[in-house]
Motif scaffolding. Structure first.
Motif, mmCIF file in Angstrom:
data_model
loop_
_atom_site.group_PDB
_atom_site.id
_atom_site.type_symbol
_atom_site.label_atom_id
_atom_site.label_comp_id
_atom_site.label_asym_id
_atom_site.label_seq_id
_atom_site.Cartn_x
_atom_site.Cartn_y
_atom_site.Cartn_z
ATOM 1 N N LEU A 71 0.834 -1.201 0.000
ATOM 2 C CA LEU A 71 0.000 0.000 0.000
ATOM 3 C C LEU A 71 0.866 1.248 0.000
ATOM 4 C CD1 LEU A 71 -2.843 -0.745 2.594
ATOM 5 C CD2 LEU A 71 -3.076 -0.547 0.114
ATOM 6 N N ASP A 72 0.514 2.195 -0.853
ATOM 7 C CA ASP A 72 1.195 3.490 -0.929
ATOM 8 C C ASP A 72 0.143 4.585 -0.782
ATOM 9 O OD1 ASP A 72 3.593 5.281 -2.067
ATOM 10 O OD2 ASP A 72 1.780 5.837 -3.165
ATOM 11 N N THR A 73 0.346 5.513 0.142
ATOM 12 C CA THR A 73 -0.598 6.627 0.273
ATOM 13 C C THR A 73 -0.019 7.886 -0.348
ATOM 14 O OG1 THR A 73 0.254 7.299 2.455
ATOM 15 C CG2 THR A 73 -1.584 5.744 2.412
ATOM 16 N N LEU A 95 3.111 14.257 -4.847
ATOM 17 C CA LEU A 95 2.315 14.427 -3.637
ATOM 18 C C LEU A 95 3.059 13.782 -2.472
ATOM 19 C CD1 LEU A 95 -1.124 13.277 -5.105
ATOM 20 C CD2 LEU A 95 -0.474 15.631 -4.598
ATOM 21 N N PRO A 96 2.999 14.348 -1.282
ATOM 22 C CA PRO A 96 3.646 13.692 -0.135
ATOM 23 C C PRO A 96 3.063 12.298 0.055
ATOM 24 C CG PRO A 96 2.855 15.899 0.445
ATOM 25 C CD PRO A 96 2.293 15.583 -0.896
ATOM 26 N N GLY A 97 3.933 11.326 0.268
ATOM 27 C CA GLY A 97 3.419 9.978 0.444
ATOM 28 C C GLY A 97 4.509 8.943 0.540
ATOM 29 N N GLY A 98 4.081 7.690 0.693
ATOM 30 C CA GLY A 98 5.018 6.583 0.790
ATOM 31 C C GLY A 98 4.321 5.324 1.239
ATOM 32 N N TRP A 99 5.119 4.270 1.463
ATOM 33 C CA TRP A 99 4.578 2.989 1.890
ATOM 34 C C TRP A 99 3.852 3.121 3.219
ATOM 35 C CZ3 TRP A 99 4.486 0.428 -2.207
ATOM 36 C CH2 TRP A 99 5.584 0.236 -3.044
ATOM 37 N N VAL A 100 2.759 2.381 3.359
ATOM 38 C CA VAL A 100 2.016 2.360 4.612
ATOM 39 C C VAL A 100 2.759 1.473 5.608
ATOM 40 C CG1 VAL A 100 -0.154 1.756 5.729
ATOM 41 C CG2 VAL A 100 -0.173 2.721 3.422
ATOM 42 N N ASP A 101 3.134 2.044 6.731
ATOM 43 C CA ASP A 101 3.805 1.273 7.767
ATOM 44 C C ASP A 101 2.845 0.261 8.386
ATOM 45 O OD1 ASP A 101 6.190 2.589 7.396
ATOM 46 O OD2 ASP A 101 5.804 4.085 8.956
ATOM 47 N N VAL A 102 3.409 -0.826 8.909
ATOM 48 C CA VAL A 102 2.573 -1.923 9.394
ATOM 49 C C VAL A 102 1.784 -1.554 10.651
ATOM 50 C CG1 VAL A 102 4.047 -3.713 8.420
ATOM 51 C CG2 VAL A 102 4.511 -2.874 10.733
ATOM 52 N N ARG A 126 -11.217 12.355 3.036
ATOM 53 C CA ARG A 126 -11.894 11.317 2.258
ATOM 54 C C ARG A 126 -10.887 10.619 1.345
ATOM 55 N NH1 ARG A 126 -14.578 15.518 -1.665
ATOM 56 N NH2 ARG A 126 -16.121 15.691 0.001
ATOM 57 N N VAL A 127 -11.236 9.394 0.971
ATOM 58 C CA VAL A 127 -10.426 8.648 0.006
ATOM 59 C C VAL A 127 -10.849 9.069 -1.403
ATOM 60 C CG1 VAL A 127 -9.872 6.375 -0.924
ATOM 61 C CG2 VAL A 127 -10.048 6.705 1.548
ATOM 62 N N ILE A 128 -9.910 9.599 -2.148
ATOM 63 C CA ILE A 128 -10.187 10.004 -3.526
ATOM 64 C C ILE A 128 -10.230 8.793 -4.443
ATOM 65 C CG2 ILE A 128 -9.327 11.318 -5.499
ATOM 66 C CD1 ILE A 128 -7.965 13.193 -3.466
ATOM 67 N N ALA A 129 -9.236 7.922 -4.296
ATOM 68 C CA ALA A 129 -9.146 6.769 -5.189
ATOM 69 C C ALA A 129 -8.251 5.699 -4.590
ATOM 70 C CB ALA A 129 -8.598 7.192 -6.556
ATOM 71 N N VAL A 130 -8.543 4.454 -4.966
ATOM 72 C CA VAL A 130 -7.645 3.326 -4.726
ATOM 73 C C VAL A 130 -7.311 2.773 -6.103
ATOM 74 C CG1 VAL A 130 -7.332 1.085 -3.631
ATOM 75 C CG2 VAL A 130 -8.766 2.826 -2.522
ATOM 76 N N GLY A 139 4.377 1.336 -14.640
ATOM 77 C CA GLY A 139 5.689 0.867 -14.230
ATOM 78 C C GLY A 139 5.784 -0.639 -14.182
ATOM 79 N N VAL A 140 6.990 -1.101 -13.865
ATOM 80 C CA VAL A 140 7.266 -2.518 -13.709
ATOM 81 C C VAL A 140 7.724 -2.738 -12.278
ATOM 82 C CG1 VAL A 140 8.707 -4.446 -14.442
ATOM 83 C CG2 VAL A 140 7.907 -2.773 -16.122
ATOM 84 N N SER A 141 7.054 -3.628 -11.570
ATOM 85 C CA SER A 141 7.393 -3.894 -10.178
ATOM 86 C C SER A 141 7.310 -5.384 -9.912
ATOM 87 C CB SER A 141 6.431 -3.150 -9.240
ATOM 88 O OG SER A 141 6.630 -3.535 -7.897
ATOM 89 N N PRO A 142 8.194 -5.911 -9.052
ATOM 90 C CA PRO A 142 8.135 -7.340 -8.732
ATOM 91 C C PRO A 142 6.997 -7.698 -7.798
ATOM 92 C CG PRO A 142 9.871 -6.286 -7.475
ATOM 93 C CD PRO A 142 9.358 -5.250 -8.436
ATOM 94 N N TYR A 143 6.231 -6.724 -7.341
ATOM 95 C CA TYR A 143 5.087 -6.987 -6.473
ATOM 96 C C TYR A 143 3.963 -6.010 -6.812
ATOM 97 C CZ TYR A 143 8.207 -3.640 -4.200
ATOM 98 O OH TYR A 143 9.077 -2.621 -3.965
ATOM 99 N N GLY A 144 2.736 -6.360 -6.422
ATOM 100 C CA GLY A 144 1.602 -5.479 -6.661
ATOM 101 C C GLY A 144 1.655 -4.252 -5.761
ATOM 102 N N ILE A 145 1.144 -3.143 -6.267
ATOM 103 C CA ILE A 145 1.105 -1.899 -5.494
ATOM 104 C C ILE A 145 -0.280 -1.280 -5.647
ATOM 105 C CG2 ILE A 145 2.047 0.421 -5.200
ATOM 106 C CD1 ILE A 145 4.651 -0.609 -6.457
ATOM 107 N N CYS A 146 -0.923 -0.979 -4.516
ATOM 108 C CA CYS A 146 -2.165 -0.218 -4.513
ATOM 109 C C CYS A 146 -1.877 1.182 -4.006
ATOM 110 C CB CYS A 146 -3.209 -0.879 -3.610
ATOM 111 S SG CYS A 146 -3.845 -2.440 -4.236
#
Length: 206
Positions: A71-73, A95-102, A126-130, A139-146
């Motif tokens: 997850l990336d916010t 936009l300011p953001g990064g990986w969601v910490d556990v 509010r959540v604009i979008a997922v 992009g190309v990533s070895p794992y899924g990213i939301c």
């Protein structure tokens, strides 16, 4: 996905199946086979990217349990009709953001990243979008990213240069700086403007 990246999709699926097998399997011989499948997936990634197998294994095969996307916010913060962006070390803006910490929620992470990268205090509204990163950011990533875009109310604060960002500013839609498109594309910034202007916004969901 682009046909040129089909090998990547195969490697990701193999890794996911192997990780699930290692999590739920009990037979020693099956576990050995799942381990080898995971190694093959890392070797495929290494051959396709040119990165050493050891590095790809550490990046691609370092988790346990059932594999899920990361997850990336991204915090969408406005002042006087302009959107807040931060300049990264490569000179591009996002936009300011990064990986969601556990240990934090999506909303808490948006607040944390806005503070760390832009020096501002915000309240998630509010959540604009997922959105799926591969589909939207190309992009190309070895794992899924939301990617979760969160509209936030600005409380205040001041920018201080840090290890991740070198500047911040508020920009009109027609006067955006060069964007870090791996983090946010022009269409995603336009989406944030539309959400900020809307009285009733329906979350966009991939």
């Amino acid at each position: 996905m682009n046909e040129n990246h089909q090998w990547l999709q195969w490697a990701i699926e193999l890794q996911s199946l192997a990780q699930a097998g290692l999590t739920y399997g009990r037979d020693a011989y099956d576990l050995e086979r799942y381990t080898r499948i995971r190694e093959i997936a890392a070797e495929m990634m290494s051959a396709g990217t040119g990165l050493p197998v050891e590095k790809m294994t550490a990046l691609f095969c370092n988790e346990t349990g059932y594999q899920t996307p990361k997850l990336d916010t991204r915090a969408a913060v406005f002042r006087d009709g302009r959107i807040l962006l931060v300049r990264e070390n490569n000179g591009l803006w996002s936009l300011p953001g990064g990986w969601v910490d556990v240990n934090v929620s999506v909303g808490e992470n948006a607040v944390k990243e806005a503070k760390e990268e832009a020096g501002v205090d915000v309240i998630p509204r509010r959540v604009i979008a997922v959105q799926d990163w591969t589909k939207r950011n190309g992009g190309v990533s070895p794992y899924g990213i939301c990617k979760v875009f969160v509209l936030c109310d600005l409380l205040g604060g001041d920018f201080t240069e840090n290890i991740e960002t070198t500047a911040s500013g508020y920009f009109a839609l027609e006067d955006l700086p060069p964007l870090s498109e791996e983090k946010n594309t022009l269409s995603q910034i336009e989406m944030c403007f539309a959400a900020a202007r809307a009285q009733h916004w329906e979350t966009i969901l991939d």
